[in-house]
Scaffold this motif. Structure first.
Motif, mmCIF file in Angstrom:
data_model
loop_
_atom_site.group_PDB
_atom_site.id
_atom_site.type_symbol
_atom_site.label_atom_id
_atom_site.label_comp_id
_atom_site.label_asym_id
_atom_site.label_seq_id
_atom_site.Cartn_x
_atom_site.Cartn_y
_atom_site.Cartn_z
ATOM 1 N N ALA A 111 -77.254 -48.110 102.310
ATOM 2 C CA ALA A 111 -76.639 -49.394 101.955
ATOM 3 C C ALA A 111 -77.406 -50.026 100.791
ATOM 4 O O ALA A 111 -76.800 -50.555 99.847
ATOM 5 C CB ALA A 111 -76.615 -50.322 103.163
ATOM 6 N N GLU A 112 -78.731 -49.942 100.836
ATOM 7 C CA GLU A 112 -79.556 -50.476 99.740
ATOM 8 C C GLU A 112 -79.317 -49.709 98.448
ATOM 9 O O GLU A 112 -79.217 -50.311 97.368
ATOM 10 C CB GLU A 112 -81.039 -50.404 100.109
ATOM 11 C CG GLU A 112 -81.443 -51.355 101.216
ATOM 12 C CD GLU A 112 -82.831 -51.065 101.795
ATOM 13 O OE1 GLU A 112 -83.581 -50.241 101.215
ATOM 14 O OE2 GLU A 112 -83.158 -51.663 102.839
ATOM 15 N N VAL A 142 -76.035 -50.764 96.918
ATOM 16 C CA VAL A 142 -76.146 -52.054 96.231
ATOM 17 C C VAL A 142 -76.812 -51.873 94.870
ATOM 18 O O VAL A 142 -76.353 -52.431 93.863
ATOM 19 C CB VAL A 142 -76.910 -53.084 97.097
ATOM 20 C CG1 VAL A 142 -77.282 -54.324 96.287
ATOM 21 C CG2 VAL A 142 -76.079 -53.469 98.309
ATOM 22 N N VAL A 184 -66.387 -50.805 98.110
ATOM 23 C CA VAL A 184 -66.528 -50.283 96.740
ATOM 24 C C VAL A 184 -65.145 -50.120 96.115
ATOM 25 O O VAL A 184 -64.309 -49.371 96.632
ATOM 26 C CB VAL A 184 -67.268 -48.925 96.739
ATOM 27 C CG1 VAL A 184 -67.309 -48.343 95.327
ATOM 28 C CG2 VAL A 184 -68.679 -49.073 97.292
ATOM 29 N N ALA A 212 -70.174 -51.939 103.559
ATOM 30 C CA ALA A 212 -70.571 -51.905 102.145
ATOM 31 C C ALA A 212 -69.823 -50.803 101.403
ATOM 32 O O ALA A 212 -69.317 -51.022 100.297
ATOM 33 C CB ALA A 212 -72.082 -51.727 102.026
ATOM 34 N N MET A 269 -74.378 -50.377 92.490
ATOM 35 C CA MET A 269 -73.301 -51.315 92.147
ATOM 36 C C MET A 269 -73.774 -52.431 91.213
ATOM 37 O O MET A 269 -72.973 -52.983 90.466
ATOM 38 C CB MET A 269 -72.720 -51.940 93.424
ATOM 39 C CG MET A 269 -71.873 -51.003 94.257
ATOM 40 S SD MET A 269 -70.350 -50.481 93.445
ATOM 41 C CE MET A 269 -69.466 -52.045 93.351
ATOM 42 N N THR A 270 -75.057 -52.744 91.254
ATOM 43 C CA THR A 270 -75.536 -53.919 90.516
ATOM 44 C C THR A 270 -76.428 -53.596 89.317
ATOM 45 O O THR A 270 -76.789 -54.508 88.577
ATOM 46 C CB THR A 270 -76.303 -54.871 91.457
ATOM 47 O OG1 THR A 270 -77.401 -54.163 92.045
ATOM 48 C CG2 THR A 270 -75.385 -55.406 92.553
#
Length: 175
Positions: free
Chosen positions: A79-80, A83, A133, A129, A86-87
């Motif tokens: 999950a990390e 992220v 997406v 999460a 994605m960022t």
């Protein structure tokens, strides 16, 4: 007692089926990751109810409890990483040593009931999460410090192989 570290590079599961557990990650679509993760979480609740959940089958294999703790942490790790991908533009994922995590996290000493709850929470958070997406972001990239490159789609495939394989580890040959 620490386990002999697994130093294999498992990224080959992105190109062919796993000969051990039989899972073929190459067939997994990004839209399926969340569902696979949720289904897998239920397996761990059952495993953690076993009377011998803390017993290692041999000196070189984690107990089902230790595997469950690992899977819980894998859910959070991916999950990390999702992220980050994605960022950030092509981030380098922080290193994670699963064997150190097992020792430092005292996996063998954790309460099975709490681990079952934690696995479920971490799995459902990671699944949500991945469910979030957008299709146009599936090709965003990230990489490990060893140079292994992932798109968000292949990150999801790699992730689900890991949890499916570990469920196979603790249920293989058990009726």
């Amino acid at each position: 007692m620490p386990i002999t570290p697994d130093t294999k590079d498992w990224t080959w599961v992105l190109t062919r089926p796993c000969p051990e557990c039989g899972f073929d990650a190459t067939t997994v679509e990004l839209t399926e990751v969340g569902g696979i993760v949720r289904a897998n979480a239920g397996i761990w609740a059952e495993v953690l109810e076993r009377d011998n959940v803390g017993e290692r089958p041999d000196a070189n294999t984690w107990s089902p409890l230790e595997y469950a703790c690992h899977v819980r942490d894998v859910h959070s790790l991916f999950a990390e990483r999702l992220v980050l991908a994605m960022t950030h533009q092509n981030p380098v994922f922080p290193d994670w040593n699963q064997d150190e995590a097992a020792v430092e996290g005292r996996y063998a000493d954790q309460a099975p009931g709490q681990v079952a709850s934690d696995v479920m929470d971490a799995a459902f958070a990671a699944a949500e999460a991945f469910d979030g997406v957008p299709a146009e972001s599936a090709g965003r990239t990230g990489r490990r410090s060893d140079g292994a490159q992932f798109t968000i789609e292949t990150l999801g495939r790699y992730y689900v192989h890991d949890i499916v394989h570990h469920a196979w580890d603790v249920t293989n040959g058990i009726d």
